[in-house]
Every structure is written in C-alpha cells, then in structure tokens.
Design an enzyme around this catalytic site. Structure first.
Site, mmCIF file in Angstrom:
data_model
loop_
_atom_site.group_PDB
_atom_site.id
_atom_site.type_symbol
_atom_site.label_atom_id
_atom_site.label_comp_id
_atom_site.label_asym_id
_atom_site.label_seq_id
_atom_site.Cartn_x
_atom_site.Cartn_y
_atom_site.Cartn_z
ATOM 1 C CG HIS A 111 -2.054 0.915 1.188
ATOM 2 N ND1 HIS A 111 -2.193 1.974 2.059
ATOM 3 C CD2 HIS A 111 -3.131 0.975 0.365
ATOM 4 C CE1 HIS A 111 -3.298 2.641 1.785
ATOM 5 N NE2 HIS A 111 -3.882 2.064 0.760
ATOM 6 C CE LYS A 113 -1.291 4.748 -1.563
ATOM 7 N NZ LYS A 113 -1.894 3.992 -0.469
ATOM 8 C CG ASP A 295 2.233 18.100 21.573
ATOM 9 O OD1 ASP A 295 1.104 18.620 21.688
ATOM 10 O OD2 ASP A 295 2.710 17.315 22.408
#
Length: 373
Positions: A111, A113, A295
C-alpha cells in the site's frame, strides 16, 4: 521497522493534486540517472497515460526507470499500458500477484506510495495513478530532500528484490542504487525519519503514533479516510482528551469510496465524543489523505489507522519533527475543519435506527477481518 532520525532535511507540504502532481512530473522530467516509483493503485486513464508518457520519455533518454506496482491494486492497468511501459524501457514489477495460495498471502498488499528521483528528491503520501486523484479525491503529499531520502531508496530496493515481487528488472542495478544513493544534505533544522510496517508482523507506524498520543501535551489531530481504529488507539485518544489534550479527528463525510468502512468506524463515535474527542466529517469531496499532527510532530504517508492497514498492508510514512512544518500542517487542518461538519454528542445520540444497524453490521464484518491470520 523504521529508519533513524536524521537532521539536515527539507520537507515541503504539497496539499491537493494541483500542487503535488506538477511537482512530481517536473522532477521526473528533470531526472538524469534514476526514477523509482512504488504505488498501490494504478489504473488505465488520463493520469496513468500521462505518467507512462513521462516514464517512457525518461527511459528513452537513458534514465533507469523502475516501477513497482501492487499485484491487486494494478489490476485495472490494461495490457496495452503494461506493454507500453516495458517496450518503452521501463522495468516493471508487481508485488504479490493474486494466486492459488493462502488467503492471508493474497490479503497482503503493498500500500506504499513513493517516487524517488536521482536519489536526491522523494515524494510520499496517499496518492496513486488513478483519475480520481485529478479532481474527485482530496490528497496530500510531501516533497522530501536531504539524508532521509537514502532510507526511502533502501526501502524501495528491499521490496524490489523481495521473493513476493514478480516481473522484469535489473536486480543488480537496484542493489547499486541502494548503496550509492547520494541524497543531498545541508538543509537547516528539519529532522525526520522514514518509518514503515508490514502488516501485523511489524507495526512501527502504529507504535510510533501510540507513543506520541500517550505523551501529547497540547493537540492530537488525525486525518484518515478509513477510520476503524484498534481498541488500544481508541483508549489512548480518549485518555488524552480526558487529560485536557485537544483531540480532533478529520474523517470523510458521506462522499466515500467504501461506505461500509465509514459505518464500521462510526460505531466508535459515541464513546469518543463522550470522552471529549472532536469529530469532523469533511464535506467538499472524499478526503483520501492520511496525516497526523501531535504537538510539533507530523506523520504523513500511506498508512490508514484501520484494521486492514495495520494487519495486512505494507505501509510507509514520513515523520517530521519541526515546529515550522507542524505549523503548516496545523493551518491545513484548520482549513479542513472549517469545511467539515462537526458531530455533536447530542445529535449523534439521536441518530436513526437504520444508521445504528449499519454500524453494527459493518462493524461485525470489520471485526471478522481482524481475526484472519
């Protein structure tokens, strides 16, 4: 599994296809030595044709072009397009083509990229070479320069030579690229690492997010198109909200390519809302992007925080620890929150019975998938 934290990088946020596609095509057109591309989705159409044209053009001027596609995600790529690539000089391989072997092996998909040009610049995100990314789906990518690019090259090379990868291509040359990646350095102050996982065996992306959520002080903002989180992540998000951290989820609305996944995730809304988590459903289009902000830490790439990604897929994200970059990501989140419908606890408690039934049905199916091994 993950690479080391490296200083001296530069990361550029590229929201929307109108920004990241031109940047990637420009890099491909300027390539001098090598182009490495790894994609899950590639289907014949306008975008695939443009990419094939660019890759063949690069190969014909002497650039080494390696294209690694998932055996299932590329089933929509026509024979004609595959022949165009190979006849044009592009080395084409497929990860784990479907076969008459175990179900769990067929469920394991690549999966990731990734686009790397000349070992100097890389791109990652949630993109693919399908026409939906031109205008129907919202996506985000990051442009990467600096020492961390070499880690992305090594990640690509390991999978290219994997026993599960089939096709034509120069394995010996790939090993050379892996050891000779000459990523530029000297950028100021931007710290990052490549982080990856391989299904239930290696879940470094998940563990990294868990650690950040557990130690968050101010904000936890997560965007994911397929929200079916594990119990441990839900527990951490609820605990963070209860201790005063601003927890916001940016999720797709009714425009979704897999509505069942949306219903499966919605069964968790009630308890999260009760804990103080804010849930925003994006309205303009289907939001396919996957990025998190805790953060001043950012994680952006291919990983969805659903059971499928965490149990079966090969995933990879770019992590960045940089205040300025985090500020850009925060601004992008705020723009999308403004274009979203926020789910109110009281409104959600009065949702219709049919909605509840869909949550139960698709939630049950999602639970069954997680028990497959």
């Amino acid at each position: 599994m993950h690479g080391n934290w490296r200083d001296g990088n530069h990361f550029e946020l590229l929201p929307e296809a109108s920004r990241f596609l031109p940047a990637m095509f420009e890099a491909i057109e300027q390539a001098r030595a090598s182009i490495l591309i790894e994609l899950y989705l590639m289907e014949s159409g306008r975008l695939a044709t443009a990419l094939i044209d660019a890759l063949v053009s690069s190969a014909q001027r002497g650039v080494t072009v390696l294209l690694l596609l998932d055996g299932y995600g590329a089933m929509g790529l026509s024979r004609h397009d595959r022949e165009r690539l190979q006849e044009g000089g592009v080395a084409l391989r497929f990860f784990n083509p479907l076969g008459l072997h175990s179900l769990t092996r067929n469920l394991t998909r690549d999966h990731r990229k990734l686009v790397v040009v000349d070992g100097r610049v890389a791109f990652t995100g949630g993109f693919g070479a399908v026409d939906e990314f031109l205008d129907a789906w919202y996506e985000v990518a990051v442009r990467i320069q600096g020492p961390v690019v070499a880690d992305w090259v090594r990640l690509f090379c390991r999978l290219w030579d994997s026993p599960l990868t089939r096709g034509r291509g120069p394995a010996s040359l790939v090993r050379g690229l892996s050891t000779a990646a000459h990523a530029e350095s000297g950028y100021r102050g931007m710290r990052g690492r490549a982080i990856w996982g391989q299904g239930y065996r290696y879940q470094a992306i998940r563990h990294s997010l868990h650690d950040r959520v557990a130690s968050a002080r101010q904000r936890i903002w997560i965007c994911t198109p397929y929200f079916a989180p594990t119990f441990s992540l839900r527990l951490r998000l609820a605990r963070a909200a209860r201790r005063g951290v601003e927890v916001r989820l940016l999720l797709p609305g009714k425009r979704h390519d897999h509505p069942g996944v949306r219903y499966a995730g919605q069964r968790f809304y009630g308890r999260l809302l009760k804990a103080g988590v804010h849930i925003h459903e994006f309205q303009p289009t289907f939001i396919h992007a996957k990025f998190s902000l805790v953060d001043d830490w950012v994680s952006l790439g291919s990983c969805n925080f659903d059971h499928w990604s965490l149990h079966w897929n090969l995933e990879a994200n770019q992590e960045v620890s940089d205040r300025r970059f985090a500020g850009e990501v925060a601004l992008l989140f705020e723009q999308h929150f403004a274009d979203s419908h926020e789910i109110e606890p009281r409104e959600w408690s009065r949702r219709p019975l049919l909605q509840r039934l869909k949550e139960w049905l698709f939630g049950t199916l999602d639970g069954m998938l997680t028990r497959l091994r």
